[in-house]
Design a protein around this motif. Structure first.
Motif, PDB file in Angstrom:
ATOM      1  N   UNK A 142       0.859  -1.184   0.000  1.00 27.80           N
ATOM      2  CA  UNK A 142       0.000   0.000   0.000  1.00 27.80           C
ATOM      3  C   UNK A 142       0.895   1.233   0.000  1.00 27.80           C
ATOM      4  N   UNK A 143       0.682   2.105  -0.976  1.00 25.38           N
ATOM      5  CA  UNK A 143       1.489   3.324  -1.088  1.00 25.38           C
ATOM      6  C   UNK A 143       0.596   4.552  -0.993  1.00 25.38           C
ATOM      7  N   UNK A 144       1.067   5.510  -0.217  1.00 29.10           N
ATOM      8  CA  UNK A 144       0.406   6.808  -0.089  1.00 29.10           C
ATOM      9  C   UNK A 144       1.423   7.865  -0.517  1.00 29.10           C
ATOM     10  N   UNK A 145       1.198   8.467  -1.681  1.00 25.82           N
ATOM     11  CA  UNK A 145       2.135   9.459  -2.218  1.00 25.82           C
ATOM     12  C   UNK A 145       1.627  10.868  -1.922  1.00 25.82           C
ATOM     13  N   UNK A 146       2.560  11.757  -1.561  1.00 25.24           N
ATOM     14  CA  UNK A 146       2.206  13.124  -1.196  1.00 25.24           C
ATOM     15  C   UNK A 146       2.891  14.137  -2.116  1.00 25.24           C
ATOM     16  N   UNK A 147       2.208  15.251  -2.290  1.00 27.52           N
ATOM     17  CA  UNK A 147       2.753  16.365  -3.049  1.00 27.52           C
ATOM     18  C   UNK A 147       3.589  17.261  -2.139  1.00 27.52           C
ATOM     19  N   UNK A 148       4.252  18.224  -2.758  1.00 29.88           N
ATOM     20  CA  UNK A 148       5.119  19.135  -2.011  1.00 29.88           C
ATOM     21  C   UNK A 148       4.343  19.935  -0.963  1.00 29.88           C
ATOM     22  N   UNK A 149       3.063  20.206  -1.235  1.00 32.32           N
ATOM     23  CA  UNK A 149       2.244  20.970  -0.290  1.00 32.32           C
ATOM     24  C   UNK A 149       1.559  20.061   0.734  1.00 32.32           C
ATOM     25  N   UNK A 150       1.970  18.802   0.776  1.00 37.06           N
ATOM     26  CA  UNK A 150       1.503  17.803   1.743  1.00 37.06           C
ATOM     27  C   UNK A 150       0.136  17.208   1.424  1.00 37.06           C
ATOM     28  N   UNK A 151      -0.470  17.582   0.296  1.00 42.92           N
ATOM     29  CA  UNK A 151      -1.711  16.924  -0.118  1.00 42.92           C
ATOM     30  C   UNK A 151      -1.389  15.513  -0.587  1.00 42.92           C
ATOM     31  N   UNK A 152      -2.312  14.572  -0.337  1.00 45.05           N
ATOM     32  CA  UNK A 152      -2.105  13.186  -0.772  1.00 45.05           C
ATOM     33  C   UNK A 152      -2.493  13.081  -2.241  1.00 45.05           C
ATOM     34  N   UNK A 153      -1.571  12.639  -3.060  1.00 43.18           N
ATOM     35  CA  UNK A 153      -1.818  12.528  -4.498  1.00 43.18           C
ATOM     36  C   UNK A 153      -2.578  11.258  -4.848  1.00 43.18           C
TER      37      UNK A 153
END
Length: 240
Positions: free
Chosen positions: A209-220
């Protein structure tokens, strides 16, 4: 050729000969080996000697046996380091393998409680639900279920899903992907896994399970993947 006068044991020469044929591409992944009887006849040695050389390569996982079918050349294992965040497409290209995807479904759905929690959104928010079989050199490697908040990629379309989503997010959407958190556990293949990944039911898989985040901390994205345990393994470097 086999040198019967050599101090090197004949079974070891057989092992080295087959190994060289694999490395030179004479024997390719998934290809069946000639029978022990054929080997024995060609090189003028006993079947027991042939069997010993082949068994050594099976133990090294360069060959594998299927009951009632024969012995086959193994597919090379794919290593993925856990210290760097990369996409499946990038992983395959880095290994000079051809990445690919078979799209199973692409829908807009309401986020369930679990998906909403991982994506950091309210339950019922519309998300893209994408189900794909990921391929390496046309062989199925992973079954992947991806969830993306529709608001983050309103123009996402089916054509994008046959290549790298990360490339689309970075180049088309202008996002900076910062980091990801992964959890990994061992599971056994269900009937669906087995059919789509071309393995036996009950075969070992890696559930990720992967949870990827953007630079502004939003989950992509939230990604649930089932990787073939016989083809994929993860490597991490640790220091003390």
């Amino acid at each position: 050729m086999i040198d019967k006068q050599s101090p090197i044991p004949i079974y070891f020469q057989i092992e080295a000969l087959i190994d060289k044929q694999i490395k030179d591409g004479v024997l390719r992944p998934g290809e069946a080996l000639p029978s022990e009887r054929e080997f024995a006849s060609e090189y003028g040695v006993s079947r027991m000697t042939i069997r010993q050389g082949i068994t050594n390569l099976v133990q090294q996982k360069k060959l594998y046996r299927e009951k009632g079918k024969g012995t086959f050349v193994s597919w090379p294992n794919i290593e993925q380091p856990l210290s760097k965040m990369t996409s499946f497409t990038e992983d395959m290209k880095n290994r000079e393998m051809e990445p690919g995807s078979k799209l199973l479904s692409f829908n807009r759905v309401e986020a369930t409680g679990e998906i909403a929690s991982i994506l950091g959104i309210s339950e019922g928010t519309m998300v893209f639900a994408i189900k794909r079989v990921r391929l390496a050199d046309h062989m199925p490697i992973a079954l992947e279920q991806t969830y993306i908040t529709c608001e983050l990629a309103p123009d996402l379309h089916e054509g994008v899903l046959h290549s790298s989503l990360y490339q689309y997010f970075e180049q088309e959407c202008g996002y900076i992907i910062n980091d990801a958190e992964q959890t990994i556990k061992a599971i056994l293949a269900t009937s669906e896994d087995a059919a789509l990944l071309e393995v036996e039911k009950g075969s070992p898989l890696l559930a990720i399970r992967r949870q990827a985040r953007l630079e502004d901390n939003r989950v992509l994205e939230a990604v649930y993947s089932h990787y073939r345990g016989d083809r994929y393994h993860f490597v991490t470097k640790m220091s003390r």
